[in-house]
Design an enzyme around this catalytic site. Structure first.
Site, PDB file in Angstrom:
ATOM      1  N   GLU A 200     -41.740  68.166   3.110  1.00 48.40           N
ATOM      2  CA  GLU A 200     -41.575  67.201   2.021  1.00 48.40           C
ATOM      3  C   GLU A 200     -42.932  66.593   1.650  1.00 48.40           C
ATOM      4  O   GLU A 200     -43.103  65.371   1.636  1.00 48.40           O
ATOM      5  CB  GLU A 200     -40.541  66.127   2.391  1.00 48.40           C
ATOM      6  CG  GLU A 200     -39.159  66.741   2.617  1.00 48.40           C
ATOM      7  CD  GLU A 200     -38.011  65.732   2.727  1.00 48.40           C
ATOM      8  OE1 GLU A 200     -38.259  64.518   2.716  1.00 48.40           O
ATOM      9  OE2 GLU A 200     -36.855  66.180   2.815  1.00 48.40           O
ATOM     10  N   GLU A 332     -33.192  72.015   5.266  1.00 48.90           N
ATOM     11  CA  GLU A 332     -32.509  70.747   5.569  1.00 48.90           C
ATOM     12  C   GLU A 332     -31.321  70.628   4.628  1.00 48.90           C
ATOM     13  O   GLU A 332     -31.503  70.600   3.397  1.00 48.90           O
ATOM     14  CB  GLU A 332     -33.440  69.543   5.387  1.00 48.90           C
ATOM     15  CG  GLU A 332     -34.465  69.416   6.488  1.00 48.90           C
ATOM     16  CD  GLU A 332     -35.266  68.122   6.438  1.00 48.90           C
ATOM     17  OE1 GLU A 332     -34.739  67.082   5.983  1.00 48.90           O
ATOM     18  OE2 GLU A 332     -36.443  68.169   6.842  1.00 48.90           O
TER      19      GLU A 332
END
Ligand code: AHR
Length: 529
Positions: A200, A332
């Site tokens: 991220e 994820e």
């Protein structure tokens, strides 16, 4: 008066009869299996797991230390290892997540008493003893029979630090780092199947722009080398670039456009994607334990957005990579619900209900239908965090409904997708309308045909009629998973509320009929007699 009473009783009987009939009397859904036109392989890596250094995910969930009274092997709990072995876990992502971009691997090697205590500033500022480090992670993987997906620190580390980590892990030649690994108990190089280059990076991984991240990606993908001689060429390490965590496509555009023109000096094999089911939006507030059919329907509606999200990203990837060389890696995903009351909110502890099991099947089936591009996925997270497989409390352990879904889906690992057609129908709850059924079929490596059917409707059973004309299948048996209520859970005191039970199909007039309970997940093997 008696007449009125009689009429009222008759009325009640009729109401009861109508509701029984409407609960069972829907016409069977006709399902056709097109075994003659198999699709692509459902890569077993879509059944990957994620174990971040977060809350009790590693510490207590996996690591109890060699001196613990909890039965363990070199500090790793035996009950958890036994449970995970049954899932045939293909890969485990570690040490994060956001934590990865603040992890400095050297603090987690060598003798335990010399490892520094640090603060886990990402997840609650708790003390991290660093007792569970690189060698312990690799030992854990060896015990459960899985492969390493290591996330390199791009946010607060350096290319040198990451390159040396990979050298420590994978060098066979007697370099100083390989000797250090040998001194720490592992002379043989480890195999690292997957390398994540940051996490991220548009947010917790350094709040980078796509262009800034690209410059980092080029450097890390070149210099962070896997030196294991067994991983050169055919079995080489799979490098995963940071992808989006939002439906907008600008990030994917920038990364894939650059990739299209990449040269020998940099490359990657997969682009990650993060998408959680947060039915009430951020911050997550949906209870994981107490809810009814309205919240159930709302949650499943929200999870089905995964399909649209994948399509959007795939459209961009197809533009720059029509040959589908770069995999989409959903590393994820899962339900992110409110923390259990009374727990540390930074530890992301939630219960796991029948709703989670159904949510898991819907996502796994979406991944299977996108198997030409989605070749890896990691549910968040493996133990004690978010939508986990396992919950532990000191010496106690309980397997969640999601665990059982993963167990039932083992035959789909590396199986070949087989197209099916059926009319899913609809199920409406308040303002939410969902497909009533979901299903996939696949042929495993030995040629056996497997079918999964989810009955999403929590009130009505369903019947599936499978036309066997032209098919070798003559019988079906397998397992079904359901529970008394959508919010039923397994607890430490009642661990068997939700467990798969056997199911068999009946055959009549060349049709195989499966009766599916409301809110159930069913996996059957279609067998020639
Ligand atoms: O899984 C929990 C967190 O969610 C991860 O650390 C991060 O990557 C994501 O935002």
């Amino acid at each position: 008066m008696p007449n009125t009473k009689f009429r009222f009783a008759l009325y009640l009987c009729l109401v009861a009869l109508i509701s029984i009939l409407s609960a069972t009397a829907q016409a069977p859904v006709q399902l056709t299996i097109d075994a003659a036109h198999p699709g692509v392989t459902i890569n077993r890596n879509i059944f990957g797991q994620f174990a971040e250094n977060l809350g009790h995910g590693l510490y207590e969930g996996i690591w109890v230390g060699p001196d613990s009274k909890i039965p363990n092997t070199r500090g790793i709990r035996n009950d958890v290892v036994t449970a995970l072995r049954a899932l045939n876990v293909p890969n485990v992502r570690w040490p994060g997540g956001c934590f990865a971009d603040e992890y400095h691997w050297r603090k987690g090697i060598g003798s335990a008493d010399k490892r520094p205590a640090t603060l886990n500033s990402t997840w609650g500022n708790v003390i991290d003893t660093n007792a569970f480090g690189t060698d312990e992670f690799m030992d854990f993987l060896n015990q459960i029979g899985s492969e390493a997906y290591v996330s390199a620190n791009v946010g607060s580390g350096t290319p040198q630090e990451a390159a040396e980590w990979l050298e420590y892990l994978t060098a066979a030649a007697p370099t100083a780092l390989a000797k250090e690994r040998a001194a720490n108990g592992h002379p043989e190089p480890y195999k690292v199947g997957f390398l994540g280059i940051g996490n991220e990076s548009w947010s917790c991984g350094g709040a980078m722009t796509a262009d800034y991240y690209l410059s980092q990606l080029k450097i890390y993908s070149h210099f962070v080398r896997n030196m294991n001689p067994a991983q050169q060429g055919k079995d080489e390490m799979f490098k995963i670039a940071v992808g989006p965590g939002f439906p907008e496509t600008e990030w994917t555009e920038a990364i894939m456009k650059a990739w299209q023109h990449h040269d020998w000096s940099w490359d990657f094999n997969g682009l990650s994607l993060h998408w959680y089911t947060v039915p009430t939006g951020w911050p997550p507030s949906m209870s994981s334990t107490t809810f009814g059919v309205d919240d159930y329907a709302k949650t499943l509606k929200s999870t089905l957005f995964m399909d649209e999200f994948l399509r959007k990203q795939e459209a961009v990837m197809n533009k720059y990579d029509p040959q589908k060389k770069v995999a989409l890696v959903v590393d994820e995903w899962g339900a992110w619900l409110a923390p259990l009351p009374g727990t540390n909110p930074h530890f992301l502890i939630q219960q796991n209900s029948l709703r989670d099991a159904i949510l898991a099947t819907l996502n796994l089936n979406i991944f299977a239908r996108h198997a030409d591009r989605v070749r890896m996925a990691n549910i968040a997270q493996m133990i004690n965090v978010l939508q986990s497989m396992i919950l532990t409390d000191k010496e106690k352990m309980v397997l969640t409904p999601t665990y059982y879904v993963y167990k039932m889906y083992v035959p789909f690992q590396d199986a070949t997708f087989v197209p099916i057609t059926f009319d899913a129908g609809t199920y409406t709850q308040g303002s939410v309308t969902l497909p009533r059924l979901d299903a996939i079929a696949a042929k495993d490596k030995s040629g056996k045909l497997w079918l999964e059917v989810t009955n999403i409707d929590p009130q009505h059973s369903a019947e599936i009629a499978i036309d066997l004309t032209g098919s070798a299948a003559k019988s079906a048996h397998g397992e079904t998973l359901t529970a008394p209520a959508v919010d039923s859970i397994n607890t430490f005191d009642t661990p068997h509320t939700i467990m798969p039970k056997p199911i068999a199909a009946t055959i009549e007039d060349g049709k195989l009929t499966l009766k599916l309970e409301p809110k159930s997940v069913t996996v059957v093997l279609l067998e020639p007699e």
